[in-house]
Scaffold this motif. Structure first.
Motif, PDB file in Angstrom:
ATOM      1  N   THR A  17       0.846  -1.188   0.000  1.00  0.00           N
ATOM      2  CA  THR A  17       0.000   0.000   0.000  1.00  0.00           C
ATOM      3  C   THR A  17       0.884   1.241   0.000  1.00  0.00           C
ATOM      4  N   PHE A  18       0.298   2.385  -0.227  1.00  0.00           N
ATOM      5  CA  PHE A  18       1.054   3.633  -0.167  1.00  0.00           C
ATOM      6  C   PHE A  18       1.024   4.236   1.227  1.00  0.00           C
ATOM      7  N   GLU A  19       0.431   3.528   2.164  1.00  0.00           N
ATOM      8  CA  GLU A  19       0.294   4.008   3.528  1.00  0.00           C
ATOM      9  C   GLU A  19       1.650   4.061   4.237  1.00  0.00           C
ATOM     10  N   VAL A  20       1.858   5.132   4.992  1.00  0.00           N
ATOM     11  CA  VAL A  20       3.073   5.293   5.789  1.00  0.00           C
ATOM     12  C   VAL A  20       2.668   5.306   7.258  1.00  0.00           C
ATOM     13  N   LYS A  21       3.355   4.494   8.060  1.00  0.00           N
ATOM     14  CA  LYS A  21       3.077   4.426   9.498  1.00  0.00           C
ATOM     15  C   LYS A  21       4.379   4.481  10.273  1.00  0.00           C
ATOM     16  N   LYS A  22       4.282   4.917  11.519  1.00  0.00           N
ATOM     17  CA  LYS A  22       5.431   4.881  12.418  1.00  0.00           C
ATOM     18  C   LYS A  22       5.568   3.455  12.943  1.00  0.00           C
ATOM     19  N   ARG A  23       6.750   2.896  12.750  1.00  0.00           N
ATOM     20  CA  ARG A  23       7.008   1.527  13.170  1.00  0.00           C
ATOM     21  C   ARG A  23       8.418   1.417  13.736  1.00  0.00           C
ATOM     22  N   PRO A  24       8.615   0.490  14.695  1.00  0.00           N
ATOM     23  CA  PRO A  24       9.969   0.248  15.186  1.00  0.00           C
ATOM     24  C   PRO A  24      10.740  -0.608  14.184  1.00  0.00           C
ATOM     25  N   ALA A  25      12.040  -0.430  14.180  1.00  0.00           N
ATOM     26  CA  ALA A  25      12.918  -1.225  13.320  1.00  0.00           C
ATOM     27  C   ALA A  25      14.293  -1.277  13.965  1.00  0.00           C
ATOM     28  N   LEU A  26      15.049  -2.299  13.622  1.00  0.00           N
ATOM     29  CA  LEU A  26      16.409  -2.468  14.123  1.00  0.00           C
ATOM     30  C   LEU A  26      17.393  -2.026  13.053  1.00  0.00           C
ATOM     31  N   VAL A  27      18.291  -1.117  13.395  1.00  0.00           N
ATOM     32  CA  VAL A  27      19.317  -0.655  12.454  1.00  0.00           C
ATOM     33  C   VAL A  27      20.360  -1.757  12.289  1.00  0.00           C
ATOM     34  N   LEU A  28      20.585  -2.152  11.024  1.00  0.00           N
ATOM     35  CA  LEU A  28      21.639  -3.115  10.703  1.00  0.00           C
ATOM     36  C   LEU A  28      22.905  -2.385  10.292  1.00  0.00           C
ATOM     37  N   PHE A  29      22.772  -1.403   9.392  1.00  0.00           N
ATOM     38  CA  PHE A  29      23.889  -0.522   9.065  1.00  0.00           C
ATOM     39  C   PHE A  29      23.371   0.714   8.339  1.00  0.00           C
ATOM     40  N   GLU A  30      24.217   1.727   8.288  1.00  0.00           N
ATOM     41  CA  GLU A  30      23.881   2.984   7.627  1.00  0.00           C
ATOM     42  C   GLU A  30      25.001   3.346   6.670  1.00  0.00           C
ATOM     43  N   GLU A  31      24.624   3.808   5.475  1.00  0.00           N
ATOM     44  CA  GLU A  31      25.618   4.190   4.479  1.00  0.00           C
ATOM     45  C   GLU A  31      25.002   5.225   3.536  1.00  0.00           C
ATOM     46  N   PHE A  32      25.672   6.345   3.358  1.00  0.00           N
ATOM     47  CA  PHE A  32      25.220   7.395   2.435  1.00  0.00           C
ATOM     48  C   PHE A  32      23.781   7.832   2.704  1.00  0.00           C
ATOM     49  N   ASP A  33      23.437   8.076   3.959  1.00  0.00           N
ATOM     50  CA  ASP A  33      22.099   8.499   4.383  1.00  0.00           C
ATOM     51  C   ASP A  33      21.014   7.449   4.154  1.00  0.00           C
ATOM     52  N   ASN A  34      21.399   6.251   3.762  1.00  0.00           N
ATOM     53  CA  ASN A  34      20.471   5.129   3.672  1.00  0.00           C
ATOM     54  C   ASN A  34      20.697   4.242   4.887  1.00  0.00           C
ATOM     55  N   VAL A  35      19.590   3.819   5.500  1.00  0.00           N
ATOM     56  CA  VAL A  35      19.672   2.993   6.696  1.00  0.00           C
ATOM     57  C   VAL A  35      18.992   1.657   6.396  1.00  0.00           C
ATOM     58  N   VAL A  36      19.755   0.579   6.498  1.00  0.00           N
ATOM     59  CA  VAL A  36      19.218  -0.763   6.277  1.00  0.00           C
ATOM     60  C   VAL A  36      18.761  -1.294   7.635  1.00  0.00           C
ATOM     61  N   VAL A  37      17.478  -1.701   7.673  1.00  0.00           N
ATOM     62  CA  VAL A  37      16.868  -2.087   8.938  1.00  0.00           C
ATOM     63  C   VAL A  37      16.151  -3.422   8.813  1.00  0.00           C
ATOM     64  N   ALA A  38      15.898  -4.022   9.962  1.00  0.00           N
ATOM     65  CA  ALA A  38      15.038  -5.202  10.068  1.00  0.00           C
ATOM     66  C   ALA A  38      13.768  -4.751  10.775  1.00  0.00           C
ATOM     67  N   GLY A  39      12.629  -5.153  10.236  1.00  0.00           N
ATOM     68  CA  GLY A  39      11.361  -4.790  10.840  1.00  0.00           C
ATOM     69  C   GLY A  39      11.167  -5.465  12.186  1.00  0.00           C
ATOM     70  N   ILE A  40      10.349  -4.828  13.003  1.00  0.00           N
ATOM     71  CA  ILE A  40      10.024  -5.366  14.326  1.00  0.00           C
ATOM     72  C   ILE A  40       8.503  -5.416  14.438  1.00  0.00           C
ATOM     73  N   THR A  41       7.999  -6.511  14.987  1.00  0.00           N
ATOM     74  CA  THR A  41       6.558  -6.664  15.179  1.00  0.00           C
ATOM     75  C   THR A  41       6.265  -7.089  16.610  1.00  0.00           C
ATOM     76  N   SER A  42       5.076  -6.724  17.091  1.00  0.00           N
ATOM     77  CA  SER A  42       4.645  -7.190  18.411  1.00  0.00           C
ATOM     78  C   SER A  42       3.866  -8.499  18.306  1.00  0.00           C
ATOM     79  N   ASN A  43       3.728  -9.018  17.083  1.00  0.00           N
ATOM     80  CA  ASN A  43       3.061 -10.303  16.862  1.00  0.00           C
ATOM     81  C   ASN A  43       4.046 -11.417  17.238  1.00  0.00           C
ATOM     82  N   LEU A  44       3.890 -11.950  18.415  1.00  0.00           N
ATOM     83  CA  LEU A  44       4.854 -12.922  18.944  1.00  0.00           C
ATOM     84  C   LEU A  44       4.783 -14.284  18.262  1.00  0.00           C
ATOM     85  N   SER A  45       3.811 -14.483  17.373  1.00  0.00           N
ATOM     86  CA  SER A  45       3.751 -15.743  16.641  1.00  0.00           C
ATOM     87  C   SER A  45       4.660 -15.728  15.406  1.00  0.00           C
TER      88      SER A  45
END
Length: 105
Positions: A17-45
């Motif tokens: 979707t084109f929807e933008v939401k505030k979400r937590p993510a884990l920073v893996l690395f940053e380079e040239f103002d780009n940040v590569v992240v892993a998503g985080i969810t509260s869905n424990l399953s």
């Protein structure tokens, strides 16, 4: 500026979707103002690495190693907390395991 292992709050555009939401993510690395992240969810399953309230999460959550994406540094709202050395190692080991198919013999 964020560092590997920081849990951030970011404005994330969803892939279906084109929807933008505030979400937590884990920073893996940053380079040239780009940040590569892993998503985080509260869905424990979901599969991934558990982070708990005791470690700094707002609620017990899962770092999803199968949901890696790149955001602009400007999309980061704030740094929430940093994961422990042990969790960083678990993330590293999990990613290496998933990427092992790229290794040439």
């Amino acid at each position: 500026m964020s560092s590997p292992g920081d849990v951030i709050l970011a404005n994330v555009q969803f892939t279906d979707t084109f929807e933008v939401k505030k979400r937590p993510a884990l920073v893996l690395f940053e380079e040239f103002d780009n940040v590569v992240v892993a998503g985080i969810t509260s869905n424990l399953s979901m599969k991934g690495i558990l982070i708990t309230k005791k470690e700094g999460a707002i609620k017990d959550s899962i770092i999803k190693l199968n949901y890696i994406f790149t955001i602009s540094r400007s999309m980061i709202e704030k740094i929430l907390f940093s994961i422990s050395h042990e969790k960083k190692k678990a993330v590293y080991d999990g990613l290496v395991s998933k990427l092992s198919g790229l290794k040439s013999n």
